[in-house]
Scaffold this motif. Sequence first.
Motif, PDB file in Angstrom:
ATOM      1  N   THR A   1       4.222  16.157  -7.120  1.00 36.06           N
ATOM      2  CA  THR A   1       3.023  15.417  -6.717  1.00 36.06           C
ATOM      3  C   THR A   1       1.840  15.771  -7.591  1.00 36.06           C
ATOM      4  O   THR A   1       1.123  14.903  -8.092  1.00 36.06           O
TER       5      THR A   1
ATOM      6  N   ARG B   1       1.362   4.217  -3.080  1.00 38.36           N
ATOM      7  CA  ARG B   1       1.122   5.639  -2.824  1.00 38.36           C
ATOM      8  C   ARG B   1       2.346   6.473  -3.181  1.00 38.36           C
ATOM      9  O   ARG B   1       2.233   7.516  -3.831  1.00 38.36           O
ATOM     10  N   LEU B   2       3.512   6.033  -2.737  1.00 38.73           N
ATOM     11  CA  LEU B   2       4.724   6.784  -3.030  1.00 38.73           C
ATOM     12  C   LEU B   2       5.013   6.817  -4.527  1.00 38.73           C
ATOM     13  O   LEU B   2       5.426   7.843  -5.078  1.00 38.73           O
TER      14      LEU B   2
ATOM     15  N   ALA C   1       4.168  14.095   0.199  1.00 40.97           N
ATOM     16  CA  ALA C   1       3.486  14.737  -0.930  1.00 40.97           C
ATOM     17  C   ALA C   1       3.561  16.255  -0.825  1.00 40.97           C
ATOM     18  O   ALA C   1       3.730  16.963  -1.835  1.00 40.97           O
TER      19      ALA C   1
ATOM     20  N   GLU D   1       0.831  -1.204   0.000  1.00 46.18           N
ATOM     21  CA  GLU D   1       0.000   0.000   0.000  1.00 46.18           C
ATOM     22  C   GLU D   1       0.869   1.258   0.000  1.00 46.18           C
ATOM     23  O   GLU D   1       0.618   2.214  -0.745  1.00 46.18           O
ATOM     24  N   MET D   2       1.906   1.270   0.822  1.00 43.14           N
ATOM     25  CA  MET D   2       2.788   2.439   0.885  1.00 43.14           C
ATOM     26  C   MET D   2       3.558   2.609  -0.415  1.00 43.14           C
ATOM     27  O   MET D   2       3.746   3.738  -0.904  1.00 43.14           O
TER      28      MET D   2
ATOM     29  N   TYR E   1       3.023   9.630   4.138  1.00 38.88           N
ATOM     30  CA  TYR E   1       2.780   9.842   2.705  1.00 38.88           C
ATOM     31  C   TYR E   1       2.334  11.279   2.426  1.00 38.88           C
ATOM     32  O   TYR E   1       2.817  11.931   1.501  1.00 38.88           O
TER      33      TYR E   1
ATOM     34  N   ARG F   1       2.943   6.779  -6.968  1.00 41.62           N
ATOM     35  CA  ARG F   1       2.034   7.688  -7.675  1.00 41.62           C
ATOM     36  C   ARG F   1       2.453   9.144  -7.553  1.00 41.62           C
ATOM     37  O   ARG F   1       2.042   9.977  -8.363  1.00 41.62           O
TER      38      ARG F   1
ATOM     39  N   ASP G   1      -0.058   6.741   6.240  1.00 39.59           N
ATOM     40  CA  ASP G   1      -0.810   7.791   5.556  1.00 39.59           C
ATOM     41  C   ASP G   1      -0.266   9.166   5.932  1.00 39.59           C
ATOM     42  O   ASP G   1      -0.119  10.054   5.077  1.00 39.59           O
TER      43      ASP G   1
ATOM     44  N   LEU H   1       0.176  12.973 -10.078  1.00 40.01           N
ATOM     45  CA  LEU H   1      -1.203  12.574  -9.777  1.00 40.01           C
ATOM     46  C   LEU H   1      -2.126  12.896 -10.944  1.00 40.01           C
ATOM     47  O   LEU H   1      -3.014  12.108 -11.291  1.00 40.01           O
TER      48      LEU H   1
END
Length: 332
Positions: free
Chosen positions: A277, A163-164, A270, A159-160, A266, A166, A263, A281
């Motif tokens: 970012t 996120r990173l 960001a 999951e981490m 993250y 992206r 979270d 995104l």
Amino acid sequence: MTTTAAPPLGVRTRIQANVPQMSEAMTKLATLLLEEPLAPLEMSITELAARAGTSAATVTRFCRLIGYAGYLPFRVGVAADAGRLRADETWRVDIGRAFGPDDTPEQVLRTLSQSHQAALQATVDSIDIDEVVRIAEAIATCAHVDIYGIGGSAVMAREMQLRLYRIGIQAHHWGEVHDGLTSAALLDEQSVAIAISNTGRTIETIEMLGQAKSSGAFTLAITSNADSPLAALADVHVVTVAPDEYLQPDDLSAKHAQLFALDLLYLIVAQRNFARTATTLAASAAAVAPHRRAPSRDRRAVRGRRAAAAVTAAAATTVAPTPVRTAEEAGR
């Protein structure tokens, strides 16, 4: 009105209730069984009698006194008690004492909610925000991030990583020790390594983080145990509190606090790379946009157009029926 039958009395309860009525020989047998409740499962009636210093006939009378027709039904009762004991012990070990197997769903909901809220608040209270900012700065400016987690923690690692990635951080997650060690050996001073383990004692995770540290990477441990080997090994650690009064460390309860900490990390990363970012995104959102469902009003319009097209196509391909001609017309 429906009534619930009372559970059957266990062997131990029956013995204790009837001790005042027992002879000296039966009392010896009762003492043995209270000390070694599973002995009848391993011994014949003769062996049990010899062990208690009495006779097989006394054992039979003893069984009848406490409510069993004979030694065989008595052994069945002992086995049933053992099964219930093991089930209760399994429940206490795997689930804990906060929940009972007979609790109502409402009780489970209330206890679960209170425990998780308390765990999240304790996690918030334990976080050193200045330390988290320092970690975020390291991640935001590094060349590569490795994230390690075994079993349930591998889900958090993935999951981490997603996120990173992206937001433009080159990150990989590793849930298998051989692959993780290989990657850790290739890190350097421009890298960050994150290890996730609720207990902080998972051997494989410790090995991967240790290799990353030896390679020169900045290392972070996310664990509920600040005194664990993993926390001691890492350059910095973040403590995530799990409601340990009922669930095992690898259960979902531990994941909520871990996800909260990840979270937070993250989001601060960001912020530190806001321009990148925003760009990454937007690019990733545009890439997947064609695969997202249209709003309901647009879907209705699309369905209407498709239906109209289907009707038009059906009309175009319909063959007109051949007219029936009379014999006279056919002969012309």
